[in-house]
Motif scaffolding. Structure first.
Motif, PDB file in Angstrom:
ATOM      1  N   ARG A 115       0.950  -1.136  -0.031  1.00  0.00           N
ATOM      2  CA  ARG A 115       0.007  -0.107  -0.123  1.00  0.00           C
ATOM      3  C   ARG A 115       0.934   1.192   0.077  1.00  0.00           C
ATOM      4  NH1 ARG A 115      -4.202  -1.139   4.714  1.00  0.00           N
ATOM      5  NH2 ARG A 115      -2.298  -1.002   6.093  1.00  0.00           N
ATOM      6  N   ALA A 116       0.651   2.193  -0.878  1.00  0.00           N
ATOM      7  CA  ALA A 116       1.340   3.430  -1.027  1.00  0.00           C
ATOM      8  C   ALA A 116       0.688   4.131   0.118  1.00  0.00           C
ATOM      9  CB  ALA A 116       1.167   4.049  -2.392  1.00  0.00           C
ATOM     10  N   SER A 117       1.565   5.163   0.630  1.00  0.00           N
ATOM     11  CA  SER A 117       0.836   6.027   1.688  1.00  0.00           C
ATOM     12  C   SER A 117       1.073   7.451   1.420  1.00  0.00           C
ATOM     13  CB  SER A 117       1.556   5.700   3.200  1.00  0.00           C
ATOM     14  OG  SER A 117       1.895   6.908   3.643  1.00  0.00           O
ATOM     15  N   LEU A 118       0.105   8.203   1.692  1.00  0.00           N
ATOM     16  CA  LEU A 118       0.100   9.624   1.266  1.00  0.00           C
ATOM     17  C   LEU A 118      -0.210  10.465   2.434  1.00  0.00           C
ATOM     18  CD1 LEU A 118      -1.736   9.956  -1.950  1.00  0.00           C
ATOM     19  CD2 LEU A 118       0.839  10.191  -1.558  1.00  0.00           C
ATOM     20  N   ILE A 119       0.971  11.277   2.895  1.00  0.00           N
ATOM     21  CA  ILE A 119       0.819  12.196   4.178  1.00  0.00           C
ATOM     22  C   ILE A 119       0.514  13.396   3.371  1.00  0.00           C
ATOM     23  CG2 ILE A 119       2.022  12.989   6.091  1.00  0.00           C
ATOM     24  CD1 ILE A 119       3.459  10.480   6.348  1.00  0.00           C
ATOM     25  N   PRO A 120      -0.410  14.329   4.262  1.00  0.00           N
ATOM     26  CA  PRO A 120      -0.781  15.861   3.790  1.00  0.00           C
ATOM     27  C   PRO A 120       0.617  16.386   3.920  1.00  0.00           C
ATOM     28  CG  PRO A 120      -1.735  15.141   5.846  1.00  0.00           C
ATOM     29  CD  PRO A 120      -1.364  13.818   5.412  1.00  0.00           C
ATOM     30  N   PRO A 121       0.933  17.421   3.018  1.00  0.00           N
ATOM     31  CA  PRO A 121       2.119  18.202   3.034  1.00  0.00           C
ATOM     32  C   PRO A 121       1.842  19.030   4.264  1.00  0.00           C
ATOM     33  CG  PRO A 121       0.512  18.901   1.268  1.00  0.00           C
ATOM     34  CD  PRO A 121      -0.078  17.549   1.758  1.00  0.00           C
ATOM     35  N   GLU A 122       3.063  19.165   4.932  1.00  0.00           N
ATOM     36  CA  GLU A 122       3.267  20.268   6.089  1.00  0.00           C
ATOM     37  C   GLU A 122       2.698  21.547   5.330  1.00  0.00           C
ATOM     38  OE1 GLU A 122       6.543  19.998   8.645  1.00  0.00           O
ATOM     39  OE2 GLU A 122       6.219  17.761   9.109  1.00  0.00           O
ATOM     40  N   ALA A 123       2.253  22.235   6.301  1.00  0.00           N
ATOM     41  CA  ALA A 123       1.900  23.505   6.132  1.00  0.00           C
ATOM     42  C   ALA A 123       3.061  24.525   6.169  1.00  0.00           C
ATOM     43  CB  ALA A 123       0.795  24.252   6.990  1.00  0.00           C
ATOM     44  N   ASP A 124       3.163  25.490   5.278  1.00  0.00           N
ATOM     45  CA  ASP A 124       4.363  26.161   5.532  1.00  0.00           C
ATOM     46  C   ASP A 124       4.046  27.605   6.507  1.00  0.00           C
ATOM     47  OD1 ASP A 124       6.802  27.604   5.334  1.00  0.00           O
ATOM     48  OD2 ASP A 124       6.186  28.668   3.359  1.00  0.00           O
ATOM     49  N   VAL A 125       4.643  27.564   7.629  1.00  0.00           N
ATOM     50  CA  VAL A 125       4.375  28.418   8.597  1.00  0.00           C
ATOM     51  C   VAL A 125       5.437  29.324   9.031  1.00  0.00           C
ATOM     52  CG1 VAL A 125       2.236  27.149   9.764  1.00  0.00           C
ATOM     53  CG2 VAL A 125       4.850  26.727  10.514  1.00  0.00           C
ATOM     54  N   THR A 126       6.496  29.453   8.252  1.00  0.00           N
ATOM     55  CA  THR A 126       7.759  30.127   8.556  1.00  0.00           C
ATOM     56  C   THR A 126       7.245  31.779   8.929  1.00  0.00           C
ATOM     57  OG1 THR A 126       8.202  29.263   6.617  1.00  0.00           O
ATOM     58  CG2 THR A 126      10.190  29.668   8.128  1.00  0.00           C
ATOM     59  N   HIS A 127       6.648  32.060   7.899  1.00  0.00           N
ATOM     60  CA  HIS A 127       6.250  33.710   7.926  1.00  0.00           C
ATOM     61  C   HIS A 127       5.546  34.016   9.223  1.00  0.00           C
ATOM     62  CE1 HIS A 127       8.114  34.652   4.204  1.00  0.00           C
ATOM     63  NE2 HIS A 127       7.552  33.635   3.514  1.00  0.00           N
ATOM     64  N   GLU A 128       4.465  33.196   9.424  1.00  0.00           N
ATOM     65  CA  GLU A 128       3.440  33.611  10.485  1.00  0.00           C
ATOM     66  C   GLU A 128       4.452  33.347  11.711  1.00  0.00           C
ATOM     67  OE1 GLU A 128       0.063  30.960  10.505  1.00  0.00           O
ATOM     68  OE2 GLU A 128       0.456  30.907   8.194  1.00  0.00           O
ATOM     69  N   VAL A 129       5.157  32.510  11.811  1.00  0.00           N
ATOM     70  CA  VAL A 129       5.920  32.322  13.198  1.00  0.00           C
ATOM     71  C   VAL A 129       6.827  33.393  13.433  1.00  0.00           C
ATOM     72  CG1 VAL A 129       8.009  30.780  14.084  1.00  0.00           C
ATOM     73  CG2 VAL A 129       6.044  29.658  13.143  1.00  0.00           C
ATOM     74  N   ILE A 130       7.709  33.885  12.367  1.00  0.00           N
ATOM     75  CA  ILE A 130       8.310  34.868  12.329  1.00  0.00           C
ATOM     76  C   ILE A 130       7.748  36.275  13.051  1.00  0.00           C
ATOM     77  CG2 ILE A 130       9.907  36.523  11.067  1.00  0.00           C
ATOM     78  CD1 ILE A 130      11.029  34.134   9.719  1.00  0.00           C
ATOM     79  N   ASP A 131       6.503  36.290  12.406  1.00  0.00           N
ATOM     80  CA  ASP A 131       5.548  37.392  12.636  1.00  0.00           C
ATOM     81  C   ASP A 131       5.445  37.419  14.329  1.00  0.00           C
ATOM     82  OD1 ASP A 131       5.685  38.400  10.182  1.00  0.00           O
ATOM     83  OD2 ASP A 131       3.772  37.743   9.599  1.00  0.00           O
ATOM     84  N   ILE A 132       5.041  36.235  14.659  1.00  0.00           N
ATOM     85  CA  ILE A 132       4.650  36.086  16.130  1.00  0.00           C
ATOM     86  C   ILE A 132       5.706  36.350  16.983  1.00  0.00           C
ATOM     87  CG2 ILE A 132       3.923  34.361  17.771  1.00  0.00           C
ATOM     88  CD1 ILE A 132       2.464  33.252  15.659  1.00  0.00           C
ATOM     89  N   TYR A 133       7.050  35.788  16.366  1.00  0.00           N
ATOM     90  CA  TYR A 133       8.197  36.163  17.160  1.00  0.00           C
ATOM     91  C   TYR A 133       8.699  37.576  17.245  1.00  0.00           C
ATOM     92  CZ  TYR A 133      12.984  35.637  18.579  1.00  0.00           C
ATOM     93  OH  TYR A 133      14.356  35.730  19.577  1.00  0.00           O
ATOM     94  N   GLU A 134       8.538  38.422  16.366  1.00  0.00           N
ATOM     95  CA  GLU A 134       8.800  39.846  16.149  1.00  0.00           C
ATOM     96  C   GLU A 134       7.633  40.628  17.100  1.00  0.00           C
ATOM     97  OE1 GLU A 134       8.888  40.612  12.262  1.00  0.00           O
ATOM     98  OE2 GLU A 134      11.073  40.025  11.925  1.00  0.00           O
ATOM     99  N   GLU A 135       6.461  40.019  17.160  1.00  0.00           N
ATOM    100  CA  GLU A 135       5.454  40.616  18.050  1.00  0.00           C
ATOM    101  C   GLU A 135       5.982  40.339  19.523  1.00  0.00           C
ATOM    102  OE1 GLU A 135       2.788  42.212  16.814  1.00  0.00           O
ATOM    103  OE2 GLU A 135       1.898  42.646  18.949  1.00  0.00           O
TER     104      GLU A 135
END
Lengths: 408, 483
Positions: free
Chosen positions: B179-199
């Motif tokens: 069986r092949a397995s597909l995992i949902p691609p990880e969401a790209d959160v870099t920008h959001e994280v940096i925003d939060i960090y700066e905040e």
């Protein structure tokens, strides 16, 4: 190319881990071995003989200087295809049997299957190991391993044969055979470089020698030139009466020279070989475990080997009648009571008889004769043709012819 | 070439006439059938086969790895130590040809032995179900018997048929498949994280004493989890491309696991699922591929599978999976990262998968053979074996090593990341490409993955070793120093 082997201030220094010099094994060596001669490298233990040979073959790298073998680098496959090498001990794959061993080395030379097979049988015959060809060489005695070692050195029909202590571990008969082989190979145009500290062996076969000590050449030259005492003369006669001796003494004294008369001694080697041959002739039971008898049994009795060796040189026309080899009258031995050694012996001697070299020697052209005029006995014929091939006298055409007739 | 071949056959002869190889071969030939007969796993037939394949392949791999190390090293070191090499290298053969010959011999032997042992394992795996009467033929037989039987007997037979069907289903869909397995691609959160960090930085709310790197990592994983979480009354949609089931008549499986913020009283989560090509809703066109919906109630923190007919997948390989957190739940439902949700579908047969898994072992062996050859060009037998074993065991647990060192090394990061880490990553990762890891959960080991491993482990790492070996060997003096 003037020299088969030439070295230019070849030097080998062994250093320790810090690069400090420990031993100067070979020091500024200028060695020159001409084509078609037997060159002996002599010296006490640790004088750099083996190191020199290994540098010629590319197993060690010189610290300084250069070695040229057959006009090139000894490690180059094109050159090493023309070299046969017997190391100081026969290092063999213990798990292979004699035939497989030779086959392996033959394959390294890319010899075609047919040629390989024929050469292997011939060589096994020659070194007297045909009867034990299917035994793992790990079970061989030192002398037998030496014989296989020699056979592997010859499998490519080398132009240059490098032998490191060729006679160690061999009984006197084996030693004699190797010496004969060396002489006969030289007659066939091969060059032989051997190193040894057994002076008797060297004296018998070498054209030129060099004596090494401390990695340096101490003396070099033709054996005859080095050893001949030009201020003395030796006269050897048959049995003569005392009065004749007195008359000769008188003559010599007239020339103001000294004169000693004795009966000459046989060399021990000659005596030994004669005695063993006589024992074999009478098919005496050997007393089993004692020293060389074991090897002596596997050893083909002298005739067989000689007959093959003769074939090696059969192209050389020899008019002298050959002394009858002693084994001609070998009695069949009762197999039930005899030791395995003797059974082997009788097995070995039987095929030897038809292989008597007489017609070959008289005719002087061994290579074509048996195929065309006689109903060929396969074994004998194979031997001849291969040996011719081995020694480089036959043309490729003959090779085909021989192999064809063998198939038939 | 002829000389390489001569050396190769000689090496094979040497290995076969050595007692070690024989011991290993006999051990495996005896042990494998014994394991097949004695291993019971969790009691089900599937569990039994899973255990057997996993242990059988691991044992074969381990023993062959050891054998490869021993033979590849012994072959050259014994030649040098017992000096047969004097007579070999003075023949017209180049040194690299000698090494390649030895390598070829070891690899050929490995291929032959591996083929033998994996054939034994495969045969046992395929024939065990028949031995226990779990087969389609047996089912048909029972069904005909059922039709002819009297009513009283039919009751007993019904149970039997049901049980058999269940076991067959399990076996065919969860083990004897790929069986092949597909995992949902990880969401790209870099920008959001940096925003939060700066905040946070601006407002001075950063936790004291923590490095920027650590805070960012913490924020990232939190943010990613957020994307995988559904509050009450919310939904989540995962979209997959390149879903390519082998056969549209078969099923695909949505495998998932819940985490929750508050444990529900009965530890169960109610849910409503929607699976299919949801683009059809948006464009308003006629429904071409069916869209399936399920209402479920599942235990939290364990894996569950939803079986969906494979025709839910759109022609272009698109599939969407929607989850709705029904108001009944009263808790936030979280799908853990990486393992929270995946789509499984039959992509290949068990046989093909098994074959590739065996190839994976072969790649290992080839790598180890190259390693052994390299070690034997400059080390003596015992030292070379020790070195190779160290590398072998390090490679076997490389994933664990890297993880644990990463964890421990925060304080000595510079030293670690410039010395040990490159060394460990240079080694192959045997644990990451463990064949049992694919065969036991019946996961597809794709050709592309196999090619990737080949490229990495053989074309780059092993050939680097081999090159190094050739280099060392062609410059070293062969003869021992004897004066």
């Amino acid at each position: 190319m003037e020299y088969a082997v030439e070295t230019f201030s070849l030097t080998k220094i062994f250093s320790d881990w810090w690069g400090r010099e420990i031993v100067r094994a070979v020091d500024d060596l200028n060695l020159r071995v001409r084509y078609n001669e037997v060159f002996g490298l002599l010296g006490p233990n640790g004088s750099g003989k083996t190191t020199t040979l290994k540098m010629l073959l590319g197993l060690l790298y010189p610290t300084k200087g250069k070695a040229i073998v057959l006009g090139g680098d000894g490690a180059n496959p094109k050159i090493s295809a023309k070299i046969g090498f017997l190391p100081e001990e026969s290092y063999l794959y213990r798990y292979l049997n004699a035939r497989e061993t030779l086959d392996f080395y033959g394959r390294l030379f890319a010899l075609p299957h047919k040629v390989r097979k024929m050469r292997i049988e011939a060589l096994l015959d020659m070194v007297g190991l045909k009867a034990v060809a299917n035994r793992p060489v790990g079970t061989f005695s030192k002398g037998m391993a030496r014989r296989i070692g020699l056979a592997q050195a010859l499998i490519n029909d080398p132009d240059l044969l490098i032998l490191d202590e060729p006679t160690t571990g061999l009984d006197p008969i084996g030693t004699r055979q190797i010496k004969d082989l060396i002489l006969k190979l030289v007659e066939r145009g091969k060059t032989i470089l051997l190193c040894s500290h057994l002076l008797a062996d060297v004296e018998d076969v070498c054209d030129r020698i060099a004596i090494l000590y401390g990695g340096k050449i101490q003396a070099q030259g033709r054996v005859r030139d080095l050893l001949q005492q030009t201020d003395k003369k030796q006269i050897t006669t048959g049995s003569i009466s005392d009065t004749t001796v007195q008359r000769i003494k008188q003559l010599i004294q007239n020339e103001q020279a000294d004169c000693v008369v004795t009966s000459p001694m046989d060399k021990l080697e000659t005596f030994f070989i004669r005695t063993v041959a006589a024992a074999q002739q009478q098919a005496q039971p050997t007393s089993g475990a004692v020293s060389t008898t074991q090897i002596g049994a596997f050893l083909t009795p002298k005739t067989l080997t000689e007959s093959i060796l003769d074939k090696l040189v059969s192209a050389r026309v020899s008019q002298e009648p050959r002394p009858e080899p002693p084994t001609e009258q070998v009695h069949p031995v009762e197999t039930s009571q005899t030791k395995p050694d003797e059974q082997l012996l009788s097995k070995l001697t039987k095929p030897a008889e038809p292989a008597q070299p007489k017609p070959v020697v008289k005719n002087g052209k061994a290579k074509t004769k048996p195929v065309k005029t006689e109903t060929p006995r396969p074994a004998e014929q194979t031997k001849k043709s291969i040996l011719d091939q081995l020694t480089g006298r036959s043309t490729p055409q003959n090779e085909d012819e021989d192999s064809d007739s063998k198939v038939n | 070439m002829h000389s390489i071949w001569a050396v190769a056959t000689n090496t094979i002869k040497q290995a076969l006439r050595m007692k070690v190889a024989l011991v290993f071969i006999i051990l495996l030939v005896v042990l494998l059938p014994l394991m097949g007969a004695s291993m019971t796993g969790d009691g089900t037939l599937k569990g039994r086969l899973q255990t057997f394949v996993s242990y059988g392949l691991s044992l074969t791999s381990l023993l062959l790895c050891l054998l490869t190390i021993i033979i590849s090293i012994y072959s050259l070191t014994s030649d040098i130590e017992q000096r047969q090499i004097y007579t070999v290298l003075t023949k017209p053969i180049r040194r690299f040809q000698l090494l390649l010959g030895k390598l070829l011999g070891v690899i050929l032997l490995d291929v032959a032995l591996l083929a033998l042992f994996s054939a034994i394992i495969y045969t046992i795996t395929i024939y065990t179900p028949r031995y226990f009467g779990v087969s389609q033929a047996e089912l048909t037989r029972l069904k005909t018997k059922y039709n002819q039987a009297s009513e009283a007997e039919q009751l007993g037979l019904e149970d039997e048929i049901f049980e058999l069907e269940d076991e067959l289903y399990q076996l065919n869909n969860e083990f004897l498949t790929a069986r092949a397995s597909l995992i949902p691609p990880e969401a790209d959160v870099t920008h959001e994280v940096i925003d939060i960090y700066e905040e946070l930085e601006k407002t001075g709310q950063l936790p004291p004493g923590a490095s920027r790197k650590k805070i960012i990592a913490e924020l990232t994983s939190r943010k990613k989890l957020e994307k995988q979480a559904a509050a009450v009354g919310e939904d989540l949609i995962w979209e997959f491309n390149n879903v390519k089931p082998l056969d549209p008549d078969q099923s695909l499986f949505i495998r998932f696991k819940y985490d929750v913020s508050v444990n529900p009283p009965d530890l169960h989560v109610y849910s409503s699922w929607l699976i299919g090509d949801v683009r059809q809703f948006e464009s308003g066109i006629e429904i071409e591929t069916p869209i399936y919906t399920f209402d479920r109630k599942d235990l939290i923190r364990t894996f569950h599978e939803i079986e969906v007919p494979a025709d839910a997948v759109a022609q272009d390989g698109y599939l969407a999976v929607g989850f709705f957190n029904v108001p009944l739940n009263d808790t936030v439902v979280i799908f853990p990262l990486n393992v929270g949700l995946e789509v499984l579908y039959k992509a290949d047969t068990f046989t093909a998968n098994f074959l590739r898994a065996v190839c994976l072992i072969l790649l290992r062996l080839i790598f180890l053979a190259c390693l052994g050859i390299l070690a034997s060009t400059f080390l003596s037998f015992p030292v070379a074996v020790l070195l190779s074993l160290c590398v072998f065991f390090t490679a076997t647990i490389s994933g664990f090593l890297v993880e644990s060192f990463d964890f421990l090394s925060e304080n000595l990061s510079a030293l670690y990341s410039y010395t040990l880490r490159p060394v460990i990553t240079l080694l192959p990762q045997f644990d990451k490409f463990d064949p049992a890891k694919f065969l036991v959960p019946a996961r597809l080991l794709s050709w592309s993955l196999l090619a990737k491993v080949t490229g990495l482990m053989i074309c780059i790492k092993a050939s680097l070793l081999l090159l190094l070996a050739l280099l060392v060997f062609s410059f070293r003096e062969i003869a021992k120093i004897i004066i």
